[in-house]
Design a protein around this motif. Structure first.
Motif, PDB file in Angstrom:
ATOM      1  N   GLY A 142      40.911  45.904  67.748  1.00 59.17           N
ATOM      2  CA  GLY A 142      41.309  44.863  66.810  1.00 59.17           C
ATOM      3  C   GLY A 142      40.350  44.698  65.661  1.00 59.17           C
ATOM      4  O   GLY A 142      40.718  44.170  64.608  1.00 59.17           O
ATOM      5  N   SER A 143      39.110  45.127  65.831  1.00 59.14           N
ATOM      6  CA  SER A 143      38.123  45.051  64.747  1.00 59.14           C
ATOM      7  C   SER A 143      37.955  46.381  64.018  1.00 59.14           C
ATOM      8  O   SER A 143      37.108  46.492  63.140  1.00 59.14           O
ATOM      9  CB  SER A 143      36.762  44.617  65.318  1.00 59.14           C
ATOM     10  OG  SER A 143      36.288  45.547  66.272  1.00 59.14           O
ATOM     11  N   GLN A 144      38.736  47.369  64.384  1.00 59.76           N
ATOM     12  CA  GLN A 144      38.632  48.694  63.766  1.00 59.76           C
ATOM     13  C   GLN A 144      39.381  48.702  62.439  1.00 59.76           C
ATOM     14  O   GLN A 144      40.591  48.462  62.382  1.00 59.76           O
ATOM     15  CB  GLN A 144      39.214  49.755  64.714  1.00 59.76           C
ATOM     16  CG  GLN A 144      39.157  51.161  64.193  1.00 59.76           C
ATOM     17  CD  GLN A 144      37.736  51.622  63.950  1.00 59.76           C
ATOM     18  OE1 GLN A 144      37.299  51.678  62.796  1.00 59.76           O
ATOM     19  NE2 GLN A 144      37.021  51.938  65.020  1.00 59.76           N
ATOM     20  N   ALA A 145      38.658  48.981  61.348  1.00 59.71           N
ATOM     21  CA  ALA A 145      39.264  49.004  60.010  1.00 59.71           C
ATOM     22  C   ALA A 145      39.616  50.410  59.543  1.00 59.71           C
ATOM     23  O   ALA A 145      40.265  50.563  58.503  1.00 59.71           O
ATOM     24  CB  ALA A 145      38.317  48.352  58.993  1.00 59.71           C
ATOM     25  N   ASP A 146      39.211  51.426  60.289  1.00 60.51           N
ATOM     26  CA  ASP A 146      39.491  52.804  59.898  1.00 60.51           C
ATOM     27  C   ASP A 146      40.950  53.141  60.247  1.00 60.51           C
ATOM     28  O   ASP A 146      41.335  53.086  61.424  1.00 60.51           O
ATOM     29  CB  ASP A 146      38.541  53.749  60.629  1.00 60.51           C
ATOM     30  CG  ASP A 146      38.710  55.193  60.170  1.00 60.51           C
ATOM     31  OD1 ASP A 146      39.462  55.421  59.197  1.00 60.51           O
ATOM     32  OD2 ASP A 146      38.106  56.085  60.785  1.00 60.51           O
TER      33      ASP A 146
END
Length: 480
Positions: A142-146
């Motif tokens: 959920g915190s992965q922006a890639d």
């Protein structure tokens, strides 16, 4: 927690006082069953008094002779609601003149701890491990922006779902065994009851904010606008806090009709599984959640009600003041009709503090005076013969804090700590005092730099032109 903190909790916390009370079994058995197990909310005094009276009669009948609990039920409720007890909240709801009672979060904490002392025949662990792994998966992904990483995770999940679909289409259906079902149902039941307890604690926190707003209104002596700004800011702080956002997200979930229907169907189907030995009270647990959430939301709405009531009171007072002034003017006019005021006996109400009108002539104001524009020339004279020393422009030093953080991670193990002097011995200073300041300014999530002013340390470093000795307080670096 250290010893003074525990002593303070023992003396002041209502839950600890309840465990030390002489009639703790009566308090926990009756209030715990009534408010926690049966999930009764705010209850009128006659209703809960009658229920406690029946409880006392049954307990006293077990010991013939001198009754074990001789006081009346109403007296016990009053004692439990006193400030030195704090196990019940005694209050008058809005629009009612009848006393009501409600349990406090301290009672729920004490009851939950006592219930946890009972030996359990079955303690599930596999379901909790699955929940922990799933929560970690949600946190990381959920915190992965890639986008590529998100796509890889979605493809992995789709492959797992397609594999499961293929297994079912081939006739291989894998179901949970009775042990796994009981494990998961036990975890669901515990979490469902904890949610109700959490709602009561959130409601208590919001009630404290509402009480603070009421006290501020009662003691306010300033302008109306300043008080409104503070109260509106308090309401905004509630909504913007982590607790407020989490509660609003849960409340929005409960208000969703589709999710309510899904939750009702899941609960109904879970109750029909014989292996889990379902609890009947959990069949309508989502309605209990809705009631508890509505009580909490009602407490938050009381802040808005206080704002409206304050404005109504202020408007009424201002209108009354205006009417009083009008009545005084009318009375003074009637008195002046028969006895006009003279210079020797003027009317006090018609006295003017400063006679006349202040006149400001137009030509008394100064004329506009345009200031000359300042011209800034930052270019050098091309004919200047003086050579300028530009070495300072190229002699800047960059401190790579990422390298410093890697030095700490290499020298200090996880959950360990070390002195800054030891780290510098392992990784000598290359850029002088600036590098030492870079260590002190580190702000990574897994690193913590603490300074002890009571002790002093000397750091000597040899880095060419940056040789020197720094005198600092004792600096400790900790890895979380």
């Amino acid at each position: 927690m250290d010893h003074p903190d525990l002593e303070l909790l023992r003396d002041r916390h209502p839950a600890w006082r309840l465990l030390r009370a002489g009639n703790a079994p009566l308090v926990l058995s009756f209030l715990g069953r009534y408010f926690v197990e049966e999930n009764h909310g705010t209850t009128a005094a006659p209703t809960i008094t009658a229920a406690l009276d029946d409880e006392l009669y049954a307990l006293n009948a077990l010991a013939p002779g001198e009754p074990r609990y001789p006081k009346a039920a109403a007296a016990y409720l009053d004692d439990w609601a006193q400030s030195d007890a704090g196990w019940l909240r005694r209050f008058y709801p809005l629009g009612s003149d009848e006393v009501h009672y409600d349990a406090t979060p301290a009672l729920e904490k004490a009851y939950a701890w006592v219930v946890s002392l009972r030996a359990r025949a079955f303690v599930g662990t596999e379901s909790r491990l699955s929940i922990v792994v799933e929560l970690l998966r949600q946190i990381v992904h959920g915190s992965q922006a890639d986008p590529q990483a998100r796509l890889a995770e979605l493809h992995r999940r789709r492959a797992a779902i397609e594999a499961e679909i293929a297994e079912v289409e081939a006739g291989h259906v894998t179901v949970l065994d009775p042990t796994a079902l009981r494990d998961r149902y036990q975890q669901f039941a515990a979490t469902a009851r904890e949610l109700l307890s959490d709602f009561r604690e959130v409601e208590e926190n919001f009630r404290g904010l509402d009480r603070a707003a009421r006290e501020r209104i009662a003691a306010w002596r300033g302008s109306k606008g300043e008080l409104l700004a503070q109260l509106v800011g308090s309401r905004a702080d509630i909504n913007a806090s982590d607790q407020g956002r989490s509660f609003q997200a849960f409340y929005d979930f409960l208000l969703s009709e589709a999710r309510q229907d899904e939750l009702s169907d899941l609960l109904a189907q879970a109750q029909q599984i014989a292996a889990v030995n379902a609890d009947r009270r959990l069949r309508v647990i989502h309605h209990d959640w809705s009631d508890a959430a509505e009580r909490t939301q009602r407490t938050v709405r009381q802040l808005s009600e206080q704002l409206r009531r304050f404005l109504d009171d202020q408007i009424w007072l201002e209108n009354r003041r205006v009417l009083d002034i009008v009545r005084q003017i009318e009375a003074a006019a009637l008195a002046a009709r028969d006895q006009p005021p003279t210079l020797e006996a003027p009317l006090p109400e018609l006295a003017v503090d400063e006679p006349g009108v202040r006149i400001a002539l137009l030509f008394e104001r100064p004329l506009y005076d345009a200031r000359p524009a300042a011209r800034v020339d930052s270019l050098l004279d091309p004919d200047a013969d003086d050579e300028m020393d530009v070495a300072a422009l190229f002699g800047q030093t960059f401190i790579d804090q990422a390298r410093l953080a890697d030095n700490i991670r290499s020298a200090v193990p996880e959950r360990g700590s070390a002195l800054l002097a030891d780290i510098i011995r392992a990784y000598p200073v290359e850029q002088g005092i600036g590098e030492i300041v870079g260590y002190l300014a580190l702000a990574d999530d897994d690193l913590e730099v603490s300074v002890d002013e009571r002790e002093e340390a000397r750091l000597s470093y040899a880095a060419g032109e940056f040789d020197g000795t720094a005198r600092l307080p004792k600096v400790t670096v900790t890895r979380r």
